[in-house]
Design a protein around this motif. Structure first.
Motif, PDB file in Angstrom:
ATOM      1  N   LEU A 164       0.836  -1.191   0.000  1.00 15.15           N
ATOM      2  CA  LEU A 164       0.000   0.000   0.000  1.00 15.15           C
ATOM      3  C   LEU A 164       0.870   1.241   0.000  1.00 15.15           C
ATOM      4  O   LEU A 164       1.708   1.417   0.870  1.00 15.15           O
ATOM      5  CB  LEU A 164      -0.918  -0.007   1.221  1.00 15.15           C
ATOM      6  CG  LEU A 164      -1.842  -1.215   1.307  1.00 15.15           C
ATOM      7  CD1 LEU A 164      -2.632  -1.150   2.594  1.00 15.15           C
ATOM      8  CD2 LEU A 164      -2.769  -1.272   0.108  1.00 15.15           C
ATOM      9  N   ALA A 194      -0.754   7.668   1.604  1.00 19.31           N
ATOM     10  CA  ALA A 194      -1.711   8.640   1.116  1.00 19.31           C
ATOM     11  C   ALA A 194      -0.978   9.899   0.674  1.00 19.31           C
ATOM     12  O   ALA A 194       0.092  10.232   1.165  1.00 19.31           O
ATOM     13  CB  ALA A 194      -2.717   8.986   2.214  1.00 19.31           C
ATOM     14  N   VAL A 237      -7.215  10.783   0.761  1.00 17.44           N
ATOM     15  CA  VAL A 237      -7.022   9.914  -0.400  1.00 17.44           C
ATOM     16  C   VAL A 237      -7.979  10.360  -1.505  1.00 17.44           C
ATOM     17  O   VAL A 237      -9.187  10.476  -1.273  1.00 17.44           O
ATOM     18  CB  VAL A 237      -7.279   8.442  -0.035  1.00 17.44           C
ATOM     19  CG1 VAL A 237      -7.159   7.554  -1.270  1.00 17.44           C
ATOM     20  CG2 VAL A 237      -6.303   7.984   1.037  1.00 17.44           C
ATOM     21  N   GLU A 281      -8.990   6.832  -6.098  1.00 18.56           N
ATOM     22  CA  GLU A 281      -8.070   5.829  -5.564  1.00 18.56           C
ATOM     23  C   GLU A 281      -8.695   4.968  -4.475  1.00 18.56           C
ATOM     24  O   GLU A 281      -8.143   3.925  -4.122  1.00 18.56           O
ATOM     25  CB  GLU A 281      -6.820   6.516  -4.989  1.00 18.56           C
ATOM     26  CG  GLU A 281      -5.937   7.200  -6.010  1.00 18.56           C
ATOM     27  CD  GLU A 281      -4.699   7.787  -5.373  1.00 18.56           C
ATOM     28  OE1 GLU A 281      -4.345   7.355  -4.250  1.00 18.56           O
ATOM     29  OE2 GLU A 281      -4.074   8.674  -5.986  1.00 18.56           O
ATOM     30  N   ARG A 282      -9.822   5.390  -3.929  1.00 14.73           N
ATOM     31  CA  ARG A 282     -10.332   4.755  -2.711  1.00 14.73           C
ATOM     32  C   ARG A 282     -10.741   3.303  -2.937  1.00 14.73           C
ATOM     33  O   ARG A 282     -10.348   2.417  -2.166  1.00 14.73           O
ATOM     34  CB  ARG A 282     -11.505   5.562  -2.152  1.00 14.73           C
ATOM     35  CG  ARG A 282     -11.104   6.931  -1.641  1.00 14.73           C
ATOM     36  CD  ARG A 282     -12.309   7.772  -1.278  1.00 14.73           C
ATOM     37  NE  ARG A 282     -11.929   9.164  -1.042  1.00 14.73           N
ATOM     38  CZ  ARG A 282     -12.799  10.157  -0.950  1.00 14.73           C
ATOM     39  NH1 ARG A 282     -14.107   9.922  -1.071  1.00 14.73           N
ATOM     40  NH2 ARG A 282     -12.374  11.394  -0.759  1.00 14.73           N
ATOM     41  N   ARG A 341      -7.756   0.954  -3.585  1.00 16.30           N
ATOM     42  CA  ARG A 341      -6.942   0.784  -2.381  1.00 16.30           C
ATOM     43  C   ARG A 341      -7.642  -0.093  -1.357  1.00 16.30           C
ATOM     44  O   ARG A 341      -7.011  -0.930  -0.688  1.00 16.30           O
ATOM     45  CB  ARG A 341      -6.621   2.148  -1.775  1.00 16.30           C
ATOM     46  CG  ARG A 341      -5.638   2.963  -2.602  1.00 16.30           C
ATOM     47  CD  ARG A 341      -5.543   4.382  -2.089  1.00 16.30           C
ATOM     48  NE  ARG A 341      -4.853   4.419  -0.821  1.00 16.30           N
ATOM     49  CZ  ARG A 341      -3.620   4.895  -0.642  1.00 16.30           C
ATOM     50  NH1 ARG A 341      -2.947   5.368  -1.675  1.00 16.30           N
ATOM     51  NH2 ARG A 341      -3.059   4.913   0.530  1.00 16.30           N
ATOM     52  N   ALA A 350      -6.167  -3.562  -0.028  1.00 18.15           N
ATOM     53  CA  ALA A 350      -5.925  -3.789   1.400  1.00 18.15           C
ATOM     54  C   ALA A 350      -6.553  -5.090   1.861  1.00 18.15           C
ATOM     55  O   ALA A 350      -5.963  -5.844   2.646  1.00 18.15           O
ATOM     56  CB  ALA A 350      -6.466  -2.620   2.211  1.00 18.15           C
ATOM     57  N   VAL A 392      -5.107   1.204   5.135  1.00 16.29           N
ATOM     58  CA  VAL A 392      -5.514   1.521   3.768  1.00 16.29           C
ATOM     59  C   VAL A 392      -5.143   2.940   3.366  1.00 16.29           C
ATOM     60  O   VAL A 392      -4.897   3.212   2.185  1.00 16.29           O
ATOM     61  CB  VAL A 392      -7.031   1.269   3.589  1.00 16.29           C
ATOM     62  CG1 VAL A 392      -7.863   2.317   4.338  1.00 16.29           C
ATOM     63  CG2 VAL A 392      -7.413   1.228   2.117  1.00 16.29           C
ATOM     64  N   SER A 393      -5.075   3.864   4.315  1.00 14.89           N
ATOM     65  CA  SER A 393      -4.741   5.250   3.986  1.00 14.89           C
ATOM     66  C   SER A 393      -3.237   5.501   3.942  1.00 14.89           C
ATOM     67  O   SER A 393      -2.806   6.632   3.725  1.00 14.89           O
ATOM     68  CB  SER A 393      -5.392   6.202   4.996  1.00 14.89           C
ATOM     69  OG  SER A 393      -6.794   6.136   4.913  1.00 14.89           O
ATOM     70  N   GLY A 394      -2.450   4.466   4.174  1.00 11.27           N
ATOM     71  CA  GLY A 394      -1.002   4.617   4.119  1.00 11.27           C
ATOM     72  C   GLY A 394      -0.397   5.333   5.296  1.00 11.27           C
ATOM     73  O   GLY A 394       0.450   6.212   5.117  1.00 11.27           O
TER      74      GLY A 394
END
Length: 238
Positions: A6, A9, A130, A134-135, A138, A142, A174-176
């Motif tokens: 991942l 973000a 994000v 991309e959501r 991603r 994830a 997931v958001s990095g």
């Protein structure tokens, strides 16, 4: 598990030499009598660190988590996160930094019961910057990463405890984020499932994620590269 990595973000906090610094932090709660849950605590974590904080109930673990996660403020001392002195930040600025920089995994999963697994993982990206396009990719990546690509459309109540915790891990990363805080992440899991979840944490840490696990379980604590004991509000490196 899929080998999906991942990406962080964008935009997000710039990498710094130290992910976090606690300097002589005390957290007091008014009485009578006044209670000091943390007493002059100092802690530093570098990028890629894997730290366990172990201690019994009432030792100050929850207060420590709340300070590290920007859910509470020190009464005395400084907390610097991602190069920002958090004591001078407004509540909105703290919330924005938390959303973009920190992922959380809790003992009780905290999944929304009326949302699908995929929807639960999508949710934090609404707050972390994000981009919309991309959501979905991603979130799917994830869930594949934690071995639950085949459960995306399930409701959380249909999953085992271990599966729900893996959803929680997917949601947390997931958001990095650059920092993952795990609070008793194996507390509701059996021994085998606990081992699977801890192995997943170790894979994420090996990819560069800074990891702090707060636990009362010595076996979980021993898996970290650094283990710190908290007792009566004070830290001792083991």
């Amino acid at each position: 598990m899929s080998a999906v990595t991942l990406a962080p973000a964008s935009p997000g906090p710039k990498p710094v030499a130290s992910v976090l610094e606690l300097r002589d932090v005390t957290r007091s709660f008014p009485g009578p009598p006044e209670v000091q849950a943390l007493k002059g605590v100092s802690l530093s974590a570098a990028p890629g660190d894997y730290i366990s904080i172990v201690g019994p109930s009432g030792s100050g673990k929850s207060t420590m988590l709340n300070i590290l996660g920007l859910l509470d403020r020190p009464s005395v001392g400084e907390y610097e996160l991602a190069g920002a002195r958090t004591g001078s930040l407004s509540d909105d600025e703290r919330a924005a930094l938390r959303a973009r920089f920190i992922g959380f995994v809790f003992q009780s999963f905290h999944l929304l019961p009326r949302r699908t697994v995929l929807e639960n993982v999508l949710l934090p990206m609404l707050y972390s910057g994000v981009p919309r396009d991309e959501r979905m990719p991603r979130a799917r990546a994830a869930l594949e990463r934690v071995g639950l690509g085949h459960r995306m459309d399930y409701m959380p109540g249909l999953l085992s405890g271990g599966e729900r915790q893996r959803v929680a891990v997917a949601r947390a990363v997931v958001s990095g984020p650059q920092l993952l805080l795990a609070d008793e992440p194996t507390g509701n899991l059996d021994q085998r499932t606990s081992g699977d979840v801890m192995s997943l944490f170790e894979e994420l840490n090996a990819e560069g994620l800074t990891l702090i696990v707060i636990t009362h379980d010595a076996a979980v604590a021993e898996r970290a590269r650094r283990s710190i004991r908290i007792s009566d509000g004070r830290l001792t490196e083991l």
